[in-house]
Motif scaffolding. Structure first.
Motif, PDB file in Angstrom:
ATOM      1  N   MET A   1      -2.858  26.746  41.625  1.00  0.00           N
ATOM      2  CA  MET A   1      -2.920  27.423  40.333  1.00  0.00           C
ATOM      3  C   MET A   1      -4.084  26.895  39.505  1.00  0.00           C
ATOM      4  N   ARG A   2      -4.266  25.583  39.468  1.00  0.00           N
ATOM      5  CA  ARG A   2      -5.364  25.011  38.699  1.00  0.00           C
ATOM      6  C   ARG A   2      -6.715  25.420  39.279  1.00  0.00           C
ATOM      7  N   ALA A   3      -6.800  25.548  40.583  1.00  0.00           N
ATOM      8  CA  ALA A   3      -8.047  25.993  41.207  1.00  0.00           C
ATOM      9  C   ALA A   3      -8.389  27.420  40.786  1.00  0.00           C
ATOM     10  N   ARG A   4      -7.381  28.287  40.719  1.00  0.00           N
ATOM     11  CA  ARG A   4      -7.620  29.659  40.268  1.00  0.00           C
ATOM     12  C   ARG A   4      -7.987  29.698  38.786  1.00  0.00           C
ATOM     13  N   MET A   5      -7.317  28.844  37.975  1.00  0.00           N
ATOM     14  CA  MET A   5      -7.647  28.791  36.552  1.00  0.00           C
ATOM     15  C   MET A   5      -9.083  28.355  36.327  1.00  0.00           C
ATOM     16  N   ALA A   6      -9.593  27.481  37.182  1.00  0.00           N
ATOM     17  CA  ALA A   6     -10.966  26.982  37.034  1.00  0.00           C
ATOM     18  C   ALA A   6     -11.992  28.104  37.171  1.00  0.00           C
ATOM     19  N   GLU A   7     -11.611  29.202  37.818  1.00  0.00           N
ATOM     20  CA  GLU A   7     -12.518  30.331  38.001  1.00  0.00           C
ATOM     21  C   GLU A   7     -12.556  31.254  36.794  1.00  0.00           C
ATOM     22  N   LEU A   8     -11.619  31.066  35.841  1.00  0.00           N
ATOM     23  CA  LEU A   8     -11.522  31.957  34.691  1.00  0.00           C
ATOM     24  C   LEU A   8     -12.425  31.477  33.564  1.00  0.00           C
ATOM     25  N   PRO A   9     -12.867  32.394  32.699  1.00  0.00           N
ATOM     26  CA  PRO A   9     -13.676  31.978  31.549  1.00  0.00           C
ATOM     27  C   PRO A   9     -12.851  31.179  30.548  1.00  0.00           C
ATOM     28  N   ARG A  10     -13.504  30.322  29.777  1.00  0.00           N
ATOM     29  CA  ARG A  10     -12.851  29.584  28.704  1.00  0.00           C
ATOM     30  C   ARG A  10     -12.973  30.376  27.411  1.00  0.00           C
ATOM     31  N   GLY A  11     -11.932  30.308  26.588  1.00  0.00           N
ATOM     32  CA  GLY A  11     -11.983  31.027  25.329  1.00  0.00           C
ATOM     33  C   GLY A  11     -10.616  31.433  24.839  1.00  0.00           C
TER      34      GLY A  11
ATOM     35  N   ASP B   1      -9.890  23.658  29.877  1.00  0.00           N
ATOM     36  CA  ASP B   1     -10.030  23.001  31.180  1.00  0.00           C
ATOM     37  C   ASP B   1      -8.697  22.510  31.729  1.00  0.00           C
ATOM     38  N   GLU B   2      -7.687  22.343  30.890  1.00  0.00           N
ATOM     39  CA  GLU B   2      -6.429  21.749  31.323  1.00  0.00           C
ATOM     40  C   GLU B   2      -5.267  22.727  31.393  1.00  0.00           C
ATOM     41  N   LYS B   3      -5.323  23.788  30.624  1.00  0.00           N
ATOM     42  CA  LYS B   3      -4.139  24.636  30.532  1.00  0.00           C
ATOM     43  C   LYS B   3      -4.510  26.044  30.084  1.00  0.00           C
ATOM     44  N   ILE B   4      -3.515  26.923  30.186  1.00  0.00           N
ATOM     45  CA  ILE B   4      -3.588  28.254  29.601  1.00  0.00           C
ATOM     46  C   ILE B   4      -2.408  28.374  28.643  1.00  0.00           C
ATOM     47  N   SER B   5      -2.687  28.749  27.403  1.00  0.00           N
ATOM     48  CA  SER B   5      -1.682  28.752  26.341  1.00  0.00           C
ATOM     49  C   SER B   5      -1.393  30.176  25.882  1.00  0.00           C
ATOM     50  N   PHE B   6      -0.122  30.419  25.568  1.00  0.00           N
ATOM     51  CA  PHE B   6       0.338  31.713  25.077  1.00  0.00           C
ATOM     52  C   PHE B   6       1.040  31.481  23.736  1.00  0.00           C
ATOM     53  N   ASP B   7       0.485  32.034  22.678  1.00  0.00           N
ATOM     54  CA  ASP B   7       1.005  31.832  21.323  1.00  0.00           C
ATOM     55  C   ASP B   7       1.435  33.183  20.753  1.00  0.00           C
ATOM     56  N   PHE B   8       2.730  33.317  20.479  1.00  0.00           N
ATOM     57  CA  PHE B   8       3.290  34.590  20.013  1.00  0.00           C
ATOM     58  C   PHE B   8       3.435  34.642  18.497  1.00  0.00           C
ATOM     59  N   THR B   9       2.681  33.827  17.784  1.00  0.00           N
ATOM     60  CA  THR B   9       2.696  33.870  16.318  1.00  0.00           C
ATOM     61  C   THR B   9       2.328  35.273  15.834  1.00  0.00           C
ATOM     62  N   GLY B  10       3.083  35.775  14.839  1.00  0.00           N
ATOM     63  CA  GLY B  10       2.859  37.115  14.321  1.00  0.00           C
ATOM     64  C   GLY B  10       3.760  38.177  14.916  1.00  0.00           C
TER      65      GLY B  10
ATOM     66  N   ASN C   1       6.947  29.599  42.626  1.00  0.00           N
ATOM     67  CA  ASN C   1       7.809  28.494  42.227  1.00  0.00           C
ATOM     68  C   ASN C   1       7.307  27.874  40.924  1.00  0.00           C
ATOM     69  N   ALA C   2       7.986  26.818  40.477  1.00  0.00           N
ATOM     70  CA  ALA C   2       7.704  26.223  39.176  1.00  0.00           C
ATOM     71  C   ALA C   2       6.320  25.616  39.078  1.00  0.00           C
ATOM     72  N   GLY C   3       5.667  25.345  40.199  1.00  0.00           N
ATOM     73  CA  GLY C   3       4.323  24.795  40.147  1.00  0.00           C
ATOM     74  C   GLY C   3       3.326  25.706  39.461  1.00  0.00           C
ATOM     75  N   VAL C   4       3.573  27.022  39.496  1.00  0.00           N
ATOM     76  CA  VAL C   4       2.682  27.984  38.846  1.00  0.00           C
ATOM     77  C   VAL C   4       2.585  27.702  37.353  1.00  0.00           C
ATOM     78  N   LEU C   5       3.678  27.287  36.741  1.00  0.00           N
ATOM     79  CA  LEU C   5       3.722  27.151  35.285  1.00  0.00           C
ATOM     80  C   LEU C   5       3.444  25.742  34.779  1.00  0.00           C
ATOM     81  N   ARG C   6       3.125  24.809  35.636  1.00  0.00           N
ATOM     82  CA  ARG C   6       2.841  23.452  35.153  1.00  0.00           C
ATOM     83  C   ARG C   6       1.638  23.387  34.218  1.00  0.00           C
ATOM     84  N   PRO C   7       0.571  24.194  34.434  1.00  0.00           N
ATOM     85  CA  PRO C   7      -0.551  24.151  33.492  1.00  0.00           C
ATOM     86  C   PRO C   7      -0.411  25.149  32.336  1.00  0.00           C
ATOM     87  N   VAL C   8       0.811  25.565  32.023  1.00  0.00           N
ATOM     88  CA  VAL C   8       1.040  26.636  31.047  1.00  0.00           C
ATOM     89  C   VAL C   8       1.793  26.091  29.839  1.00  0.00           C
ATOM     90  N   GLU C   9       1.365  26.506  28.645  1.00  0.00           N
ATOM     91  CA  GLU C   9       2.086  26.222  27.404  1.00  0.00           C
ATOM     92  C   GLU C   9       2.446  27.541  26.736  1.00  0.00           C
TER      93      GLU C   9
END
Length: 525
Positions: free
Chosen positions: A223-233, A261-270, A305-313
């Protein structure tokens, strides 16, 4: 763990996933209700001794993603399980679903050591409440939706707790069918535990236990390897449900996605606050939709499995309708809100990776529940079904027509089975021609399905969406066509019906769902 033999790890991982698949097959083939034995509205999974999801079959995404965040809270309330114990739970505020989804959990012991858990979750066709099928169109508190089962032991040391079973069955309309489906779930657990024991016999208990941890670590690395291919922002997106069933106001989901570089975050504020109607969701529903959508964005072959969500907030504001608090009505949180959550997350992902993400699919499970007294035998019956619609147009081609998409992965009830099992007749079932959005890759078409009541009065509940706001197109593609609900009397006179609600049909009267088409992808020519 990085030093686990990779070939042995792959053999072990596939053995566990095959075990979960076999558990599902046993459940399907031993269940009583058409909703499970025909539609496979059920899921099976394996968890580590620490209650982390380690293997699952590709059953129903909304079940599996929510179980990922629900088994540990369940076990925290029951304490440690002994050999032969089986926990039963359906309380959404613990188990992360809705009341019809009853979950059974059992420990797997090898050499007197608890090494894993097996779990099965199945949507039961009735668990009591104000309407047959336990999915009322307009409930405003959970007590109207059925019996609430906290985490309790249905079996202790292999002995059925008759009082728990009796109390459960006394609060449902179709007790014999419920007992049969619960026994089917138990059979799935027993097969899962037996296969785990066989794996331990082959590799050894220590290797199996270490392998469970290694599988999660391996998935996290991928999962982290795939995330490394995504743009930051940071990207923002929003979408809404038509309404909550108690008013006509749209219910909004607003999301900010951030990748570093460490995680992908999902914020549902609003996002809209908790509402009166039953589209409220419990927090595991958010995790479920994110889990599913992340695999589409990154790599569909990632082990589920749960490993997919370890880099997720995930941040869900207090008071938001996506983290409803008791006694909120939540039954449509599974069927409708998860679909809109997936639509919203994928809309954001379409900005991040436009060449990977499809336009919106029909965006609703199009649920219908019908119940009454069967005139053929004088006994209560409950029929429940979700209907497919159009899949969104995709970067690689057109969307499919008449399919369950995104958070639903169930089948339809064959007409022959429906008419044998219930005093109902399917008088129309066809594709809704032209309902998919135009585009370079057009969206798929929805369905038209009409069910007629035969020889009695029946209560009907509808939980649908995308009747006011259409499934969106992407990159210049047109929106899909909105859905429509309507009924006809014995003379064929038509009356439009709201997206969410309940009604009574008399002999020879029918209800019809025209489900939405998928959005188109690309501007076309």
């Amino acid at each position: 763990m990085t030093d686990f033999d990779p070939i042995r790890l792959e053999v072990l991982r596939n053995a566990l996933e095959a075990t979960a698949q076999e558990m599902g097959s046993v459940l399907k083939h031993t269940a009583f209700s058409p909703n499970i034995k025909e539609r496979m509205d059920a899921s099976c999974a394996i968890f580590t001794a620490d209650a982390e999801l380690v293997a699952q079959a590709e059953h129903v995404p909304v079940h599996l993603g929510s179980m990922l965040r629900a088994v540990k809270p369940t076990l925290e309330r029951t304490g440690e399980l002994d050999e032969g114990d089986v926990v039963i739970v359906n309380d959404p505020f613990v188990a992360g679903a809705h009341l019809p989804d009853i979950t059974l959990i059992a420990p797997v012991f090898i050499d007197s050591r608890r090494i894993a858990y097996v779990a099965s979750r199945a949507h039961h066709s009735d668990v009591g409440g104000m309407e047959p099928g336990s999915m009322p169109g307009r409930s405003i508190e959970i007590f109207q939706e059925g019996i609430i089962i906290p985490p309790v032991k249905l079996y202790r040391a292999g002995v059925l707790q008759e009082d728990i079973m009796s109390m459960t069955l006394a609060n449902v309309r179709t007790s014999a069918e419920r007992r049969g489906d619960l026994n089917a779930q138990l059979s799935a657990l027993r097969v899962g535990a037996r296969r785990m024991e066989e794996v331990a016999d082959r590799f050894g208990a220590d290797v199996l236990e270490a392998g469970l941890a290694a599988i999660l670590d391996y998935t996290e690395r991928r999962m982290r390897a795939r995330m490394a291919e995504l743009p930051r922002g940071t990207w923002t997106c929003e979408d809404c449900l038509d309404n909550d069933g108690s008013s006509d106001d749209p219910v909004w989901i607003r999301l900010k996605i951030t990748i570093d570089d460490e995680k992908i975050s999902f914020d549902f504020t609003g996002t809209s606050p908790q509402v009166a109607g039953n589209v409220n969701a419990v927090a595991p529903m958010c995790w479920s939709s994110i889990f599913y959508s992340l695999k589409l964005l990154t790599d569909a072959s990632l082990p589920p499995n749960a490993g997919v969500l370890r880099p997720v907030e995930v941040h869900i504001p207090k008071g938001c309708f996506l983290d409803a608090q008791k006694p909120a009505a939540v039954c449509a949180g599974n069927t409708e809100t998860t679909q809109r959550l997936a639509d919203t997350v994928l809309r954001g992902f379409a900005q991040i990776a436009p060449d990977r993400i499809a336009a919106a699919s029909n965006g609703t499970m199009n649920l219908i529940g019908i119940g009454g007294i069967d005139p053929r035998n004088g006994r209560p019956y409950t029929y429940i079904e979700t209907s497919g619609g159009g899949q969104g147009g995709r970067p690689m081609g057109p969307g499919m027509s008449g399919v369950h998409a995104n958070m639903s992965n169930t089948l339809n009830t064959p007409i022959e089975s429906l008419e044998i099992s219930y005093p109902l007749r399917c008088v129309r079932y066809e594709l809704r021609d032209g309902s998919g959005g135009a585009g370079e890759n057009p969206g798929g078409d929805g369905l038209i399905r009409s069910i007629q009541v035969i020889g009695h009065d029946a209560r009907v509940s509808l939980q649908t969406d995308r009747r006011a706001f259409a499934p969106y197109g992407l990159h210049g593609g047109a929106d899909g066509m909105r859905g429509i609900n309507w009924s006809t009397d014995a003379d064929g006179n038509r009356q439009d019906r709201p997206a969410k609600g309940s009604l009574t049909l008399k002999d020879k009267e029918a209800v019809t769902l025209e489900t939405p088409g998928g959005g188109g992808w690309g501007a076309g020519v």
